[in-house]
Design an enzyme around this catalytic site. Structure first.
Site, mmCIF file in Angstrom:
data_model
loop_
_atom_site.group_PDB
_atom_site.id
_atom_site.type_symbol
_atom_site.label_atom_id
_atom_site.label_comp_id
_atom_site.label_asym_id
_atom_site.label_seq_id
_atom_site.Cartn_x
_atom_site.Cartn_y
_atom_site.Cartn_z
ATOM 1 N N HIS A 306 0.852 -1.195 0.000
ATOM 2 C CA HIS A 306 0.000 0.000 0.000
ATOM 3 C C HIS A 306 0.882 1.236 0.000
ATOM 4 C CE1 HIS A 306 -3.178 2.815 1.110
ATOM 5 N NE2 HIS A 306 -4.017 1.863 0.754
ATOM 6 N N ASP A 363 -8.028 -5.011 -0.503
ATOM 7 C CA ASP A 363 -8.485 -5.853 -1.626
ATOM 8 C C ASP A 363 -8.162 -7.323 -1.459
ATOM 9 O OD1 ASP A 363 -7.562 -3.059 -3.548
ATOM 10 O OD2 ASP A 363 -9.603 -3.804 -3.283
HETATM 11 C C1 SDX Z 1 -6.033 0.298 -3.090
HETATM 12 O O1 SDX Z 1 -4.183 4.712 -1.946
HETATM 13 C C2 SDX Z 1 -5.176 4.132 -1.426
HETATM 14 O O2 SDX Z 1 -5.650 4.513 -0.357
HETATM 15 C C3 SDX Z 1 -5.749 2.968 -2.228
HETATM 16 C C4 SDX Z 1 -6.815 2.129 -1.537
HETATM 17 C C5 SDX Z 1 -8.088 2.910 -1.303
HETATM 18 O O3 SDX Z 1 -8.822 2.579 -0.355
HETATM 19 O O4 SDX Z 1 -8.388 3.808 -2.144
HETATM 20 O O5 SDX Z 1 -6.321 1.666 -0.288
HETATM 21 C C6 SDX Z 1 -7.204 0.932 -2.385
HETATM 22 O O6 SDX Z 1 -5.729 0.669 -4.198
HETATM 23 C C7 SDX Z 1 -5.204 -0.734 -2.350
HETATM 24 C C8 SDX Z 1 -3.989 -1.247 -3.183
HETATM 25 C C9 SDX Z 1 -4.470 -2.306 -4.176
HETATM 26 N N1 SDX Z 1 -3.382 -2.671 -5.094
HETATM 27 C C10 SDX Z 1 -2.774 -3.869 -5.036
HETATM 28 O O7 SDX Z 1 -3.006 -4.719 -4.173
HETATM 29 C C11 SDX Z 1 -1.767 -4.107 -6.165
HETATM 30 C C12 SDX Z 1 -0.474 -4.723 -5.586
HETATM 31 N N2 SDX Z 1 0.206 -3.688 -4.797
HETATM 32 C C13 SDX Z 1 1.116 -2.860 -5.460
HETATM 33 O O8 SDX Z 1 1.212 -2.775 -6.807
HETATM 34 C C14 SDX Z 1 1.686 -1.708 -4.640
HETATM 35 O O9 SDX Z 1 1.933 -2.174 -3.386
HETATM 36 C C15 SDX Z 1 0.856 -0.451 -4.598
HETATM 37 C C16 SDX Z 1 0.519 0.042 -5.960
HETATM 38 C C17 SDX Z 1 -0.406 -0.675 -3.817
HETATM 39 C C18 SDX Z 1 1.677 0.611 -3.856
HETATM 40 O O10 SDX Z 1 2.782 0.856 -4.645
HETATM 41 P P1 SDX Z 1 3.906 1.964 -4.235
HETATM 42 O O11 SDX Z 1 3.564 2.631 -2.976
HETATM 43 O O12 SDX Z 1 4.136 2.832 -5.443
HETATM 44 O O13 SDX Z 1 5.136 1.091 -3.923
HETATM 45 P P2 SDX Z 1 6.200 0.612 -4.989
HETATM 46 O O14 SDX Z 1 5.483 0.115 -6.228
HETATM 47 O O15 SDX Z 1 7.214 1.679 -5.139
HETATM 48 O O16 SDX Z 1 6.821 -0.688 -4.258
HETATM 49 C C19 SDX Z 1 7.856 -0.530 -3.296
HETATM 50 C C20 SDX Z 1 8.612 -1.859 -3.345
HETATM 51 C C21 SDX Z 1 9.072 -2.231 -4.758
HETATM 52 O O17 SDX Z 1 10.200 -3.056 -4.621
HETATM 53 P P3 SDX Z 1 11.708 -2.364 -4.749
HETATM 54 O O18 SDX Z 1 11.682 -1.565 -6.049
HETATM 55 O O19 SDX Z 1 11.822 -1.483 -3.532
HETATM 56 O O20 SDX Z 1 12.649 -3.533 -4.775
HETATM 57 O O21 SDX Z 1 7.739 -2.934 -2.933
HETATM 58 C C22 SDX Z 1 7.550 -3.825 -4.035
HETATM 59 C C23 SDX Z 1 7.947 -3.077 -5.291
HETATM 60 O O22 SDX Z 1 8.385 -3.985 -6.294
HETATM 61 N N3 SDX Z 1 6.140 -4.189 -4.035
HETATM 62 C C24 SDX Z 1 5.659 -5.419 -4.270
HETATM 63 C C25 SDX Z 1 4.273 -5.315 -4.122
HETATM 64 N N4 SDX Z 1 3.943 -4.052 -3.812
HETATM 65 C C26 SDX Z 1 5.093 -3.355 -3.757
HETATM 66 N N5 SDX Z 1 6.278 -6.575 -4.602
HETATM 67 C C27 SDX Z 1 5.475 -7.670 -4.785
HETATM 68 N N6 SDX Z 1 4.110 -7.647 -4.640
HETATM 69 C C28 SDX Z 1 3.484 -6.492 -4.310
HETATM 70 N N7 SDX Z 1 2.165 -6.469 -4.171
#
Ligand code: SDX
Length: 427
Positions: A306, A363
């Site tokens: 998140h 989710d």
């Molecule tokens: C919602 O914002 C809100 O409030 C949203 C929400 C709402 O109520 O409106 O809460 C609803 O959208 C919840 C999120 C639903 N999305 C997912 O479940 C999709 C999977 N999650 C991700 O794609 C990710 O965690 C995000 C998009 C939710 C957040 O992404 P960020 O904050 O931009 O973080 P990032 O992509 O920069 O990740 C940081 C690190 C990375 O690794 P490094 O580059 O540091 O090595 O964490 C890793 C990412 O690769 N990472 C994951 C991951 N999520 C982040 N690795 C594997 N699986 C994951 N799910």
């Protein structure tokens, strides 16, 4: 905390005011930054940038706190119903019994959708994704309600709120009815809002439909948990579109499109598809954990991580508990629930996930309940949109009533310097 922040650029010092919120959050007000320095900030994804002040929702990602208008999400999910929470989020106070009854009755004035909207939905193929249809139908509402809302006129604003709450729910269910080849249902003004959702979705003209109170209670809770979440992607979209003084329906339609993405609300559908893929693959959760950690593999563990919660998402905790209760009450044994729990346990003990503070989000478990309630997977994000509607309305209303400026971020240009035009034979 100091009341000002000093920025030194090329030996010159600039002072900026520091803003502190009611829960101790602090921001540097850089409103005058470019005027004073000719310099802007850069913050892709706005991870460090506040877009507004808001009284609606407070969340603390480190502590796993979420409150609507000061009330904890735990209390609201446990003690209130969805329309009550919608009233709170939109108008700022928990309604009295009389106010809530009035709100429900005023919504009922607008639950009939113009019959000509059926010509629009008939234009879609059955295979169209419900979120794309819902976004289009919501935008089309403007055609049938062209009057521009005077946001400073309380009565007009209240009417627009009730109209949006009434019509959006019906249109959301029409997306399912259309793709299923079922006739489109009408809202029954003698029944409750969430009860109507189930009727609108599943009642068939060939026989009576019995509303299950367990299902209504579970949906009430799920909608409450999705009602608002401060400046998330889709809400920021609604604010951005509304900031140009586009109407409420057009702004909500844009919010639906933003929510559709698998990194945002579309994650609840992606989670179920991921769990089903793991189940089909023999339930080998470790294989998918490895894929999620492999930088060369675009696969992510959907429902995990998140932007703001760097601890547990309080909503995920409540939904996980509800999933156990609802499935047990309905006598549903869904093997993907066990896979989800195994994934959660593995991730919470895995260095990659722990070091990045990746926990289950809203989710991760919601789709398991929706499926147990008979909601098809491609309708999961529509469910999120129904829950988020009061938050979108509240945030749009706050932005417009506060007369916030049109949203227009700057950029740093990295393209070509001035070039001579080349005629066709010179290219
Ligand atoms: C919602 O914002 C809100 O409030 C949203 C929400 C709402 O109520 O409106 O809460 C609803 O959208 C919840 C999120 C639903 N999305 C997912 O479940 C999709 C999977 N999650 C991700 O794609 C990710 O965690 C995000 C998009 C939710 C957040 O992404 P960020 O904050 O931009 O973080 P990032 O992509 O920069 O990740 C940081 C690190 C990375 O690794 P490094 O580059 O540091 O090595 O964490 C890793 C990412 O690769 N990472 C994951 C991951 N999520 C982040 N690795 C594997 N699986 C994951 N799910």
């Amino acid at each position: 905390m100091s009341k000002t922040a000093i920025l030194e650029i090329d030996g010159k010092k600039y002072e900026f005011p520091v803003i502190e919120g009611s829960e101790g959050e602090v921001a540097i007000d850089i409103n005058k930054l470019r005027d004073l320095t000719g310099i802007i900030t850069m913050d892709p994804g706005y991870k460090n940038s506040g877009s507004c002040k808001s009284d609606i929702t407070f969340l603390d990602g480190e502590e796993g706190i979420l409150r609507y208008r000061g009330y904890s999400i735990e209390d609201l999910a446990d003690k209130a119903d969805f329309l009550e929470v919608s009233y709170l989020v939109i108008f700022g106070e928990l309604p009295t019994k009389k106010q809530l009854e009035q709100f429900e009755n005023d919504i009922r004035k607008y639950t009939l959708v113009n019959e000509e909207m059926k010509n629009i939905i008939d234009g879609f193929p059955k295979t169209a994704h419900p979120m794309g249809v819902l976004s289009s139908l919501t935008s089309a509402l403007t055609a049938f309600n062209p009057k521009v809302v005077n946001v400073d006129n309380e009565k007009e604003m209240y009417e627009a709120v009730c109209k949006t709450m009434g019509k959006f729910l019906v249109l959301a269910t029409w997306t399912f009815r259309k793709s299923s080849g079922y006739p489109l249902n009408y809202y029954d003004n003698t029944k409750g809002y969430v009860e109507n959702f189930m009727r609108l979705m599943f009642e068939l003209p060939t026989g009576p439909y019995t509303i299950n109170p367990v299902v209504v209670s579970a949906l009430d809770k799920l909608f409450i948990l999705h009602a608002d979440h401060e400046q998330n992607c889709s809400t920021s979209t609604v604010r951005m579109v509304g900031s140009s003084q586009s109407g409420l329906f057009a702004s909500i339609s844009a919010g639906v499109s933003a929510l559709w993405g698998p990194l945002h609300g579309g994650a609840n559908q992606a989670v179920l598809e991921m769990l089903e893929a793991i189940q089909k693959d023999g339930g080998d959760a470790d294989k998918y954990m490895a894929k999620a950690k492999d930088k060369d593999d675009p696969f992510r563990l959907m429902g995990f991580g998140h932007r703001v919660y760097k601890n547990f998402d309080p909503r995920a905790r409540i939904i996980k508990k509800a999933a156990d209760e609802v499935l047990a009450t309905l006598g549903v044994n869904d093997p993907v629930l066990a896979i989800a729990k195994k994934l959660e346990e593995s991730a919470l003990n895995d260095e990659y996930f722990k070091s990045r503070n990746l926990y289950p989000n809203v989710d991760f478990y919601s789709g398991i309940i929706y499926r147990a309630l008979g909601i098809p997977t491609d309708m999961f994000t529509v469910m999120f949109a129904i829950g988020r509607l009061p938050g979108w309305i509240a945030q749009w209303k706050e932005m417009r009533v506060n007369k916030e400026p049109i949203g227009r971020p700057r950029q740093i240009y990295t393209g070509h310097a001035l070039r001579e035009f080349k005629t066709m034979d010179q290219r």
